[in-house]
Enzyme design. Structure first.
Site, mmCIF file in Angstrom:
data_model
loop_
_atom_site.group_PDB
_atom_site.id
_atom_site.type_symbol
_atom_site.label_atom_id
_atom_site.label_comp_id
_atom_site.label_asym_id
_atom_site.label_seq_id
_atom_site.Cartn_x
_atom_site.Cartn_y
_atom_site.Cartn_z
ATOM 1 N N LYS A 208 2.787 27.689 61.797
ATOM 2 C CA LYS A 208 1.529 26.962 61.728
ATOM 3 C C LYS A 208 0.796 26.989 63.066
ATOM 4 C CE LYS A 208 1.424 23.230 59.230
ATOM 5 N NZ LYS A 208 1.583 21.849 58.722
ATOM 6 N N ARG A 270 8.737 22.246 54.431
ATOM 7 C CA ARG A 270 9.708 22.378 53.341
ATOM 8 C C ARG A 270 9.046 22.297 51.975
ATOM 9 N NH1 ARG A 270 10.145 17.911 56.274
ATOM 10 N NH2 ARG A 270 10.088 15.823 55.366
ATOM 11 N N GLU A 355 16.149 16.929 55.078
ATOM 12 C CA GLU A 355 15.085 16.725 56.057
ATOM 13 C C GLU A 355 14.122 15.652 55.558
ATOM 14 O OE1 GLU A 355 13.697 20.072 58.760
ATOM 15 O OE2 GLU A 355 11.914 19.802 57.515
#
Length: 544
Positions: A208, A270, A355
């Protein structure tokens, strides 16, 4: 949203009392008491059949869990997510992965703007690029067609694409090779490019910010490898594309920004495999199959958004996970796909689940006094049966399991698939009912051997059955678990969408790296163990 602390919700207190009644009730008894249990405790939606009858629950359990969902504001939280509210409170961000698979014409707002047209603009840019690579129109620097695609990312920028490629390999372009690099361990890169011709290799760098340490270390190594083979700096533009939001860094690297595919800060890593992060997936399986996968995601999204919780697959799975995690003390969940193509699915779920829900404070920053995210793990069946199933069957730990299976195989070979599905159903049956001492003795087992051959049973499981592993089916499965994770996080009142826990180790690594590189040992200010390890590594490194 004003929600009482978890332990002060009436349904929680009722579940604590109910668990005292349920903890010693055996699944054998539950099935004996209700002959129709196996048909009744099922739910079906979006082409997924969920049999949750082999769970240690009754109608009363379900009723209390559904009350807990209501008292936790699950419906309001779902609406807030789809509405674009900033439910990622610690980062003050919206959570709009559902927008990545919304159809054209849909409206999902972020700060008052409909983001769906932006999503489709990126998809419409990805599709022709993917087709050009697939059909050979996109040429490398020397004029050769691309035959190798290597995705460079880490975390969600790697786990999603590699899982999707392996899951949908049956639909992939078999004249091309797809590889994935994530680990900063140089072996990962060396093996990915082994035997590859730089003139025929395209790298997709997914970051990103285009500053992620591991990804950019591998990207610079990839560029060095390419230029060592092609001897021309200009080659970078024909052999690298970027999935990023940082045009300046992309251009600085040498990638033409017209070949940069963007995404947004309301997409967590994710949750990003169906964004431009999935570019390698689209090249592998083609734009039509990629869009079919998005349609599968969306179908499950709509089911989660609209179905009553008593028939809502992700909500039911999430509530059952809470039941075992918080009342039975189950620390792990086994996910066992009986489909070889899904061999990387458990690894993908590890990031998605752990996560997301590996958190120790509530949305208000208050330390929790209950267990949150369990450990998810698993391997494809039937391989796992010959390794760790022994512990699930006869070990001392309670491990709820999800068995995933498909009625039709993509590779019919004799009796293979019938044998595979027989094992799915047999394992769930064996875990639930086990084998009593009387049954073992009736088989002629001597008394001294009976304890060893006894199966206690009462080990819970879900069976998740689909027709066939298609791109759409994969999208449905991933969304099923995404929304189950969301359900669990809502009950626990935690932020399922931040990941501060990955930051500290990265920060410390940045401090340590220069301490390896200085010619003279720097002054070390770590703990005595870390200092000693750094000195030992410097010595070993210096000795060659």
């Amino acid at each position: 949203m004003n929600v009482a602390p978890l332990r002060k919700r009436p349904a929680w207190a009722a579940l604590e009392q109910h668990h005292k009644k349920m903890r010693d009730v055996h699944l054998r008894q539950l099935f004996a008491d209700d002959a129709g249990r196996g048909e009744k405790m099922t739910a079906e939606a979006a082409g997924i059949y969920l049999d949750y009858s082999k769970n240690r629950i009754t109608d009363e359990t379900l009723g209390l869990l559904l009350q807990l969902a209501e008292q936790s504001g699950l419906r309001a939280h779902i609406d807030a997510m789809f509405r674009g509210d900033k439910i990622n409170v610690s980062e003050k961000r919206a959570v709009l992965h559902v927008a990545l698979r919304a159809p054209k014409g849909a409206t999902i707002l972020h700060d008052g703007k409909n983001v769906v047209p932006d999503v489709h603009a990126v998809l419409d840019k990805m599709a022709p690029f993917a087709e050009r690579v697939r059909n050979g129109e996109w040429k490398g620097h020397t004029g050769k067609r691309i035959r190798n695609v290597i995705n460079i990312g880490i975390g969600g920028s790697d786990l999603g694409p590699v899982m999707a490629y392996e899951a949908l390999r049956h639909y992939s372009e078999r004249t091309m090779t797809f590889r994935f690099v994530s680990n900063v361990d140089g072996t990962d890169f060396a093996e990915a490019v082994h035997g590859a011709d730089p003139a025929e290799t395209l790298f997709i760098v997914s970051s990103k910010t285009f500053t992620t340490l591991e990804t950019m270390t591998n990207a610079h190594t990839a560029r060095d490898w390419l230029l060592a083979g092609l001897k021309d700096q200009a080659a970078t533009a024909k052999h690298f594309v970027a999935v990023s939001t940082n045009a300046a860094e992309v251009a600085k690297f040498g990638i033409d920004t017209t070949n940069m595919f963007g995404f947004w800060d309301w997409v967590g890593g994710r949750y990003s495999m169906d964004s431009a992060i999935g570019l390698s997936t689209m090249i592998a399986i083609g734009p039509a199959n990629f869009r079919a996968m998005l349609d599968g995601f969306h179908e499950m999204d709509e089911h989660f958004r609209s179905a009553p919780f008593e028939r809502n697959l992700p909500a039911l799975m999430g509530l059952l996970a809470v039941w075992y995690n918080d009342f039975f003390g189950a620390q792990t969940v086994g996910v066992m796909p009986y489909e070889q193509y899904l061999k990387r699915f458990p690894a993908y779920l590890q990031q998605l689940t752990m996560e997301s829900n590996g958190k120790h404070v509530t949305l208000d920053g208050v330390h929790v006094d209950y267990n949150t995210g369990p450990i998810y793990w698993g391997e494809p069946g039937t391989n796992g049966q010959h390794s760790f199933y022994q512990l699930i069957h006869q070990g001392t730990r309670l491990i709820p399991c999800d068995f995933i299976a498909f009625a039709h195989t993509l590779n019919p070979l004799g009796r293979h698939h019938d044998m595979l599905l027989a094992n799915v159903f047999a394992q769930a049956e064996a875990l639930a009912f086990g084998k009593t001492a009387e049954q073992v003795k009736a088989e002629g087992t001597p008394d001294w051997l009976v304890p060893h051959r006894l199966f206690e049973g009462n080990r819970p499981s879900n069976v998740i059955l689909l027709d066939k592993l298609t791109p759409a089916a994969l999208g449905k499965l991933v969304a099923l678990y995404e929304h189950s994770v969301f359900t669990q996080g809502t009950i626990w009142q935690i932020d399922s969408f931040d990941q501060w826990g990955v930051e500290l180790g990265k920060e410390l690594a940045q401090r340590i790296i220069p301490e390896f590189e200085d010619a003279k040992e720097p002054k070390l200010a770590h703990d005595s163990s870390t200092n000693a390890l750094i000195r030992r590594y410097r010595k070993m490194k210096g000795s060659g």
